[in-house]
Design an enzyme around this catalytic site. Structure first.
Site, PDB file in Angstrom:
ATOM      1  N   GLY A  41       0.426  -1.247  -0.145  1.00 40.90           N
ATOM      2  CA  GLY A  41       0.059  -0.315  -0.470  1.00 40.90           C
ATOM      3  C   GLY A  41       1.229   1.451   0.018  1.00 40.90           C
ATOM      4  N   CYS A  42       1.850   1.324   0.933  1.00 38.55           N
ATOM      5  CA  CYS A  42       2.401   2.665   1.354  1.00 38.55           C
ATOM      6  C   CYS A  42       3.321   2.490  -0.199  1.00 38.55           C
ATOM      7  CB  CYS A  42       3.612   1.975   1.833  1.00 38.55           C
ATOM      8  SG  CYS A  42       2.859   2.156   3.407  1.00 38.55           S
ATOM      9  N   THR A  43       3.842   2.209  -1.117  1.00 39.07           N
ATOM     10  CA  THR A  43       4.754   1.420  -2.198  1.00 39.07           C
ATOM     11  C   THR A  43       3.392   2.464  -2.890  1.00 39.07           C
ATOM     12  OG1 THR A  43       6.204  -0.257  -1.970  1.00 39.07           O
ATOM     13  CG2 THR A  43       6.239   0.506  -3.652  1.00 39.07           C
TER      14      THR A  43
END
Length: 150
Positions: free
Chosen positions: A45-47
């Protein structure tokens, strides 16, 4: 969870990025600043979120925005994350959580039935005078740039 709201003065934060360079709110006076908090570097998700911001970076620049990513990861983890995905913006390694706590994004979370404390994925848009213009708590990781650049 987040106590800061639109119209509030942004916290006068100071934190160091993946290269040990210090960033303070005052450094961004006269520009709009997007401070995006994410739970952990190099996770899916952060990527997706950071890559969407990277892919729209020229649009942000054209609109006088600076971007600053923040998580509690180490400088080494942030550096690997930044290098791997070629992010054109700094990532603060906020291991002592001073910036995270200043913005009020640390607190209880639930994941797969377990409760734990962690970073709530939240983005703050700060105007040229240091006032919070927008707080985005329901971040769409794959379309985050369009949530900010309406």
């Amino acid at each position: 969870m987040t106590t800061l709201k639109v119209g509030d003065k942004a916290p006068n934060f100071s934190g160091t990025d993946q290269d040990g360079k210090t960033h303070k709110l005052a450094d961004y006076a006269g520009k709009k600043l997007v401070v995006f908090f994410y739970p952990k570097a190099s996770t899916p998700g952060c990527t997706a979120e950071a890559c969407d911001l990277r892919d729209n970076f020229e649009r942000f620049k054209a609109n006088n925005y600076e971007l600053l990513g923040v998580s509690a990861d180490s400088a080494k983890a942030q550096s690997k994350f930044k290098d791997k995905y070629e992010f054109p913006f700094p990532l603060l390694a906020d291991e002592d959580k001073s910036v995270i706590n200043a913005f009020g994004v640390w607190g209880p979370k639930k994941f797969m039935g377990k409760e734990y404390d962690g970073i709530h994925r939240t983005t703050f848009v700060i105007d040229e005078k240091g006032i919070i213009e927008e707080v985005i708590e329901k971040v769409k990781t794959k379309e985050h740039a369009s949530q900010i650049l309406k």
